[in-house]
Design a protein around this motif. Sequence first.
Motif, short mmCIF file in Angstrom:
data_model
loop_
_atom_site.label_atom_id
_atom_site.label_comp_id
_atom_site.label_asym_id
_atom_site.label_seq_id
_atom_site.Cartn_x
_atom_site.Cartn_y
_atom_site.Cartn_z
N TYR A 132 -3.23 2.52 10.23
CA TYR A 132 -4.54 2.38 9.57
C TYR A 132 -5.12 0.99 9.78
O TYR A 132 -6.30 0.83 10.13
CB TYR A 132 -4.35 2.70 8.09
CG TYR A 132 -5.40 2.20 7.14
CD1 TYR A 132 -6.64 2.82 7.04
CD2 TYR A 132 -5.12 1.11 6.30
CE1 TYR A 132 -7.59 2.37 6.13
CE2 TYR A 132 -6.06 0.66 5.39
CZ TYR A 132 -7.31 1.28 5.31
OH TYR A 132 -8.24 0.83 4.42
N LYS A 133 -4.30 -0.02 9.60
CA LYS A 133 -4.78 -1.41 9.65
C LYS A 133 -5.13 -1.86 11.06
O LYS A 133 -6.08 -2.63 11.26
CB LYS A 133 -3.70 -2.33 9.06
CG LYS A 133 -4.10 -3.79 8.94
CD LYS A 133 -2.99 -4.59 8.26
CE LYS A 133 -3.37 -6.07 8.16
NZ LYS A 133 -2.28 -6.88 7.54
N HIS A 134 -4.38 -1.36 12.06
CA HIS A 134 -4.55 -1.88 13.43
C HIS A 134 -5.06 -0.83 14.41
O HIS A 134 -4.95 -1.02 15.62
CB HIS A 134 -3.21 -2.45 13.91
CG HIS A 134 -2.73 -3.62 13.10
ND1 HIS A 134 -3.34 -4.85 13.14
CD2 HIS A 134 -1.70 -3.73 12.21
CE1 HIS A 134 -2.72 -5.68 12.32
NE2 HIS A 134 -1.73 -5.02 11.74
N GLU A 152 -8.45 4.26 2.20
CA GLU A 152 -7.29 4.87 2.84
C GLU A 152 -7.44 6.39 2.90
O GLU A 152 -7.12 7.02 3.92
CB GLU A 152 -6.03 4.49 2.08
CG GLU A 152 -5.74 3.00 2.08
CD GLU A 152 -4.61 2.61 1.14
OE1 GLU A 152 -4.06 1.50 1.31
OE2 GLU A 152 -4.28 3.39 0.23
N GLU A 202 5.08 -5.89 11.38
CA GLU A 202 3.69 -6.02 11.84
C GLU A 202 3.61 -6.90 13.09
O GLU A 202 2.89 -6.58 14.05
CB GLU A 202 2.82 -6.60 10.72
CG GLU A 202 1.34 -6.64 11.08
CD GLU A 202 0.48 -7.05 9.89
OE1 GLU A 202 -0.63 -6.52 9.76
OE2 GLU A 202 0.94 -7.92 9.10
N TRP A 208 -9.91 7.39 5.51
CA TRP A 208 -9.28 7.32 6.83
C TRP A 208 -8.41 8.55 7.09
O TRP A 208 -8.47 9.15 8.16
CB TRP A 208 -8.44 6.05 6.93
CG TRP A 208 -7.72 5.87 8.24
CD1 TRP A 208 -8.25 5.46 9.42
CD2 TRP A 208 -6.32 6.09 8.47
NE1 TRP A 208 -7.27 5.40 10.39
CE2 TRP A 208 -6.07 5.78 9.83
CE3 TRP A 208 -5.26 6.50 7.67
CZ2 TRP A 208 -4.81 5.88 10.40
CZ3 TRP A 208 -4.00 6.59 8.23
CH2 TRP A 208 -3.78 6.30 9.59
N ASP A 234 2.12 2.48 3.26
CA ASP A 234 3.22 1.79 3.94
C ASP A 234 4.47 2.68 3.91
O ASP A 234 5.49 2.36 3.29
CB ASP A 234 3.48 0.44 3.26
CG ASP A 234 4.52 -0.41 4.00
OD1 ASP A 234 4.83 -0.07 5.16
OD2 ASP A 234 4.99 -1.39 3.41
N SER A 254 0.85 -1.19 0.00
CA SER A 254 0.00 0.00 0.00
C SER A 254 0.88 1.23 0.00
O SER A 254 1.98 1.22 0.58
CB SER A 254 -0.90 0.00 1.25
OG SER A 254 -1.43 1.29 1.49
N TYR A 267 0.44 2.72 7.31
CA TYR A 267 -0.39 1.58 6.95
C TYR A 267 -0.70 0.71 8.16
O TYR A 267 -1.85 0.27 8.35
CB TYR A 267 0.30 0.74 5.87
CG TYR A 267 -0.52 -0.42 5.39
CD1 TYR A 267 -1.74 -0.21 4.74
CD2 TYR A 267 -0.08 -1.72 5.56
CE1 TYR A 267 -2.50 -1.28 4.30
CE2 TYR A 267 -0.83 -2.80 5.10
CZ TYR A 267 -2.05 -2.57 4.47
OH TYR A 267 -2.80 -3.64 4.03
N LEU A 268 0.29 0.48 9.03
CA LEU A 268 0.03 -0.31 10.23
C LEU A 268 -0.88 0.44 11.19
O LEU A 268 -1.72 -0.17 11.86
CB LEU A 268 1.35 -0.67 10.91
CG LEU A 268 2.24 -1.66 10.14
CD1 LEU A 268 3.56 -1.89 10.87
CD2 LEU A 268 1.51 -2.99 9.92
#
Length: 461
Positions: A230-232, A84, A206, A87, A25, A22, A227-228
């Motif tokens: 956003y993801k977590h 994304e 991660e 967010w 990232d 992404s 990205y991490l």
Amino acid sequence: MIVNLAERAHNHNWQLDPITRSLLDTDFYKLLMLQFIWKHFPEVEVTFSLVNRSTTVSLAERISLEELRMQLDNVRSLRFQKSELIWLAGNTFYGKRGIFEPDFLDWLEHDFRLPDYELSIQDGDISLSFRGLWTQTTLWEIYALAILSELKTRTSLREMSEFSLDILYARAKAKLWSKIERLRGVPGLRVADFGTRRRHSFLWQEYVVKAMRDTLGSSFTGSSNTYLAYKHDLEAIGTNAHELPMALAAMAETDEELKASQYRMLELWQSTYQRELLIMLPDTFGTTQFLEGAPDWVTDWTGQRMDSKSPYVAGDEYIDWLRKRGRDPEKKFIIASDGLDVQDILGLHAYFSGEILGDRNPQDFNDASDFLDSEKWSPKRRIRFSSGWGTLLTNDFRNCDPSGGSGFDPISLVCKLTDANGRPAVKLSDNYAKAMGDPEQVERYRRVFGTAGQINVPALV
């Protein structure tokens, strides 16, 4: 879901496994700086170039140019996804919603494209550079470094049996746990992941970030990896970096403009973000000269990040400067981020967040029990302190290879701005070993900015 890292490394077809998944990232400060550049310098042309400061390690011997091209081309094919951008638009960063302007996010969606790259072998090592508009080029830095670091990892992984891989990751996990365990329960601790650019791999970063979150709770303040975050559902950490003052200095016409450019950058930054995100990075041309010549309004910034000078020295220097300028250090904030490991984090936290009693060296603190012993520590804060834990969090595989080799050891790899609008860019830093740029220009900058407070020590990362 827990990923079996050893099995994945042994069985996966790496040609089908992109390193960058992404465009998020990347370090969060790259996106904040990109908006700043988009707003103020949309027509500036720049070059970024790879520099391997670990001169004993040849990347060309460890990384296939074909594989590298494949990964770089994959990143160029990526686009920011609608989810994304939503967010970025709606999330709260540093307690504030709407940091990213709608027009900027629209530009990211419709107009942002990474330019092409120049890749070859020169003097026995990989030569990689990126040229183009600053707005299009700046994000290449983190993608390129993370790709090179992981390709180096993958080369070493391919040389191992599945059993050896099991041992490698078992040792790395045990090493990670031994570090995290020493941080558990330390009063007032604040530590964030700053390890994207030189990580062992995306999957390992991660894994590390989730382990920190699950084990340290509120003491783990978030990740610089957007990205991490956003993801977590983590806090995205970061503000600005050396790139901005380097570019403004390169474009200065006279020595006087050159000296003043470091403060002009701060003026533009605070106007861009409505006096939010005011953490300065003063060591681009030397911290001591920066503080001595800073206008009084700079003391109203929230704090500073300490990068190339001993954080004990840099922190004390900042505290003394604040007091001389009539400001209360306890209301300010410092972040250490250069080559930290767990011992450094504990010692610095003790030194700045509490008063050391007796004759103990702050670097002697080992774990939470030392902090909780009232004979050694009392909660009298000198300044608010946080650690940005980078390479030695996300890429400390030293002595984990069962063969005894050093192929997984991290190296000092950077991708820095080398010119702006055709003029050479320079970074002096507080460490002679980290100075970068044309030698004649480096000498000119040292004449203009001076060398007060600078040292000369090897660069670990």
